[in-house]
Design an enzyme around this catalytic site. Sequence first.
Site, PDB file in Angstrom:
ATOM      1  N   GLU B 132      24.250  40.724  14.043  1.00  0.00           N
ATOM      2  CA  GLU B 132      24.832  40.004  12.905  1.00  0.00           C
ATOM      3  C   GLU B 132      26.343  39.909  13.106  1.00  0.00           C
ATOM      4  O   GLU B 132      26.895  40.629  13.945  1.00  0.00           O
ATOM      5  CB  GLU B 132      24.521  40.749  11.605  1.00  0.00           C
ATOM      6  CG  GLU B 132      23.034  40.869  11.374  1.00  0.00           C
ATOM      7  CD  GLU B 132      22.664  41.261   9.954  1.00  0.00           C
ATOM      8  OE1 GLU B 132      23.579  41.452   9.117  1.00  0.00           O
ATOM      9  OE2 GLU B 132      21.446  41.360   9.694  1.00  0.00           O
ATOM     10  N   GLY B 136      26.745  44.153  16.694  1.00  0.00           N
ATOM     11  CA  GLY B 136      25.481  44.239  17.419  1.00  0.00           C
ATOM     12  C   GLY B 136      25.282  45.563  18.139  1.00  0.00           C
ATOM     13  O   GLY B 136      24.169  45.937  18.470  1.00  0.00           O
ATOM     14  N   GLN B 284      40.799  43.973  58.018  1.00  0.00           N
ATOM     15  CA  GLN B 284      40.394  45.192  57.332  1.00  0.00           C
ATOM     16  C   GLN B 284      40.327  45.007  55.804  1.00  0.00           C
ATOM     17  O   GLN B 284      39.460  45.557  55.126  1.00  0.00           O
ATOM     18  CB  GLN B 284      41.355  46.335  57.667  1.00  0.00           C
ATOM     19  CG  GLN B 284      40.786  47.670  57.276  1.00  0.00           C
ATOM     20  CD  GLN B 284      41.705  48.816  57.638  1.00  0.00           C
ATOM     21  OE1 GLN B 284      42.901  48.775  57.363  1.00  0.00           O
ATOM     22  NE2 GLN B 284      41.160  49.825  58.266  1.00  0.00           N
ATOM     23  N   GLY B 344      37.438  32.242  48.587  1.00  0.00           N
ATOM     24  CA  GLY B 344      38.604  31.424  48.241  1.00  0.00           C
ATOM     25  C   GLY B 344      38.242  30.393  47.172  1.00  0.00           C
ATOM     26  O   GLY B 344      37.433  30.667  46.283  1.00  0.00           O
ATOM     27  N   GLY B 345      38.809  29.192  47.307  1.00  0.00           N
ATOM     28  CA  GLY B 345      38.582  28.136  46.319  1.00  0.00           C
ATOM     29  C   GLY B 345      37.113  27.801  46.142  1.00  0.00           C
ATOM     30  O   GLY B 345      36.647  27.502  45.031  1.00  0.00           O
ATOM     31  N   GLU B 368      22.432  43.154  25.484  1.00  0.00           N
ATOM     32  CA  GLU B 368      21.452  44.256  25.537  1.00  0.00           C
ATOM     33  C   GLU B 368      22.155  45.612  25.531  1.00  0.00           C
ATOM     34  O   GLU B 368      21.739  46.543  26.215  1.00  0.00           O
ATOM     35  CB  GLU B 368      20.563  44.153  26.784  1.00  0.00           C
ATOM     36  CG  GLU B 368      19.670  42.926  26.810  1.00  0.00           C
ATOM     37  CD  GLU B 368      18.279  43.171  26.265  1.00  0.00           C
ATOM     38  OE1 GLU B 368      17.790  44.306  26.347  1.00  0.00           O
ATOM     39  OE2 GLU B 368      17.696  42.215  25.726  1.00  0.00           O
ATOM     40  N   SER B 371      28.370  48.072  27.987  1.00  0.00           N
ATOM     41  CA  SER B 371      28.474  49.233  28.878  1.00  0.00           C
ATOM     42  C   SER B 371      28.904  50.488  28.118  1.00  0.00           C
ATOM     43  O   SER B 371      28.388  51.584  28.354  1.00  0.00           O
ATOM     44  CB  SER B 371      29.483  48.941  29.994  1.00  0.00           C
ATOM     45  OG  SER B 371      28.977  47.899  30.796  1.00  0.00           O
ATOM     46  N   GLU B 372      29.842  50.321  27.185  1.00  0.00           N
ATOM     47  CA  GLU B 372      30.335  51.494  26.441  1.00  0.00           C
ATOM     48  C   GLU B 372      29.214  52.090  25.593  1.00  0.00           C
ATOM     49  O   GLU B 372      29.172  53.307  25.378  1.00  0.00           O
ATOM     50  CB  GLU B 372      31.522  51.103  25.544  1.00  0.00           C
ATOM     51  CG  GLU B 372      32.771  50.676  26.305  1.00  0.00           C
ATOM     52  CD  GLU B 372      32.640  49.297  26.955  1.00  0.00           C
ATOM     53  OE1 GLU B 372      31.756  48.518  26.549  1.00  0.00           O
ATOM     54  OE2 GLU B 372      33.405  49.017  27.892  1.00  0.00           O
TER      55      GLU B 372
END
Lengths: 112, 388
Positions: B132, B136, B284, B344-345, B368, B371-372
């Site tokens: 709502e 959520g 590298q 890149g682009g 869903e 993460s927290e």
Amino acid sequence: MSIRLDKPWIEFSKQSIDRLTGHLGVYQLANAGKEIIYIGVAGARSRFGLRGELQKWLELDDIATSFFRLEVTMAYKTRHAELLQIFLYDFKRLPLANKNLNVKSMGRLNVG
Amino acid sequence: MDFTLNEEQTMIVDMVRKFVQQEIIPLEKDLDPDADEVDHDTYVKLVEKTKAMGLYGLDTPPEYGGPDISMVTRTLIAIECSQHRAGLYVPCYNAFGGARQAQLFEATDAQKEKYLYPMLKGEKKVFFGLSEPSGGSDPARAIQTKAVRDGNDHWVLNGTKLWISGADRADYGLVFARTGGEGRSGVTAFIVETDWPGFNVTRVVHTLRSAKYATEIHIENLRVPHENILGEEGGGFAIANDRLARQRVPYAAECLGVAIRAHEMAVEYSKIRETFGATLSSRQGIQWMLVENEIDLRSARLLVLDAAAKCDKGLPFRTESAIAKLVCAENGFRVVDRSMQIHGGLGVAKDLPLERWFREMRIRRIGEGPSEVQKHVIARDIIGASLR
Ligand SMILES: Cc1cc2nc3c(=O)[nH]c(=O)nc-3n(C[C@H](O)[C@H](O)[C@H](O)COP(=O)(O)OP(=O)(O)OC[C@H]3O[C@@H](n4cnc5c(N)ncnc54)[C@H](O)[C@@H]3O)c2cc1C
């Protein structure tokens, strides 16, 4: 923010369309009475975005278009779906030139 | 942890991989880069193929006609199914069928006849109405939609739901509303038909994701029969907890699938693209990005398969499924981001699927359960009930 596309209508002419940008987005075509006759989309497969799509209509012009208006948006798919559903809510049918769409498979909005 | 594939799993993974490469990816050449469906005839043909593989109805329990596969196998399939442009939110354009609303398996026999079976046959579409405007992440506290009893036979619902995917095209959905006091025990789940008076989808909510877009729903004096309560009154959150934890595992694995494909593309591209007289892969700076991708992918794979294996063994796996969701979404997003950078682009152009994956993976870190909130769930399990 209004969910209707209420930008001013622009005259449907080669001159005004050639000046458009190539952005992605949605557009509406209208007849002389400014009644919407088509709701279109310039998706990522269109070569020159909104300009390219409207240029195609210039070449075809088999639906007596007098005006157009547009909205630049990257969310062109959802905005297109929304504009069609708003029209469906207002008129209980699709615009006359949106012939290949199946009303049954479309969503329903109640925009009040 | 040994996740060596057995013979059957090797065969299934191989079959699904070929299906994606031979049937799905070629279709996408002609579709809009944001497309989330194929035309009806194509869909029917794809479904015939998944049925022939014996894999139609992937999330449908075998007693309802779904394939009899373990959660580890289901997870391996999810990793394969999502490896195409639309794969994160519409894996294989739903050709493997879908039983997304796990709660409906807990319905009464009459409710199953009316709502569950038509959904499993693909005849009816369904939405899930929990979130709502008030929030959520913590719906038990945030839900403000109210259901008030009207005589013995009906309830009257009023409120607003936000972010609800596919409500405008659904035939019915689950709406969670407050029937009692504060907290979990005050929330009841109702099955609501979308053509009942008082049910209004008022707008499309435009987000980074075009596929399966979200909507806003206004519910105004919507009369719902008492028999449409799903589970118990006040038991909205108690239904199908186990099934929901199961659902989260393939959901996490789909993030991994997309990230694997992005990484493969980055490896291939780095070997052919030259700058300053040498290939990118010889630098590298690029090698380390690829190494970080590899580590992110391997760790996410192990954790998602660990959750699946615990589920198969009948062990508690709520924490494991939260860890899998968290790690697959976070690592997957980083992998897609690095892979874009290497391109890149071209990485940000709609010519390649990377930009869509980037947008959709960003949502995956919120949808869903952000993460927290997954961390909150994990902390609750390891520290104890005091965080409830
Ligand atoms: C495209 C899309 C589709 C969706 N589809 C559906 C759907 O079909 N049905 C449905 O019911 N919902 C749906 N959702 C809603 C989604 O589940 C919620 O957005 C999500 O649960 C977060 O809720 P919220 O947006 O209200 O954020 P809030 O609950 O307001 O949280 C905001 C942020 O606060 C942080 N946070 C929250 N709790 C904690 C904590 N304990 N500790 C630390 N940080 C915390 C997180 O970073 C979170 O992102 C959809 C969302 C999106 C974007």
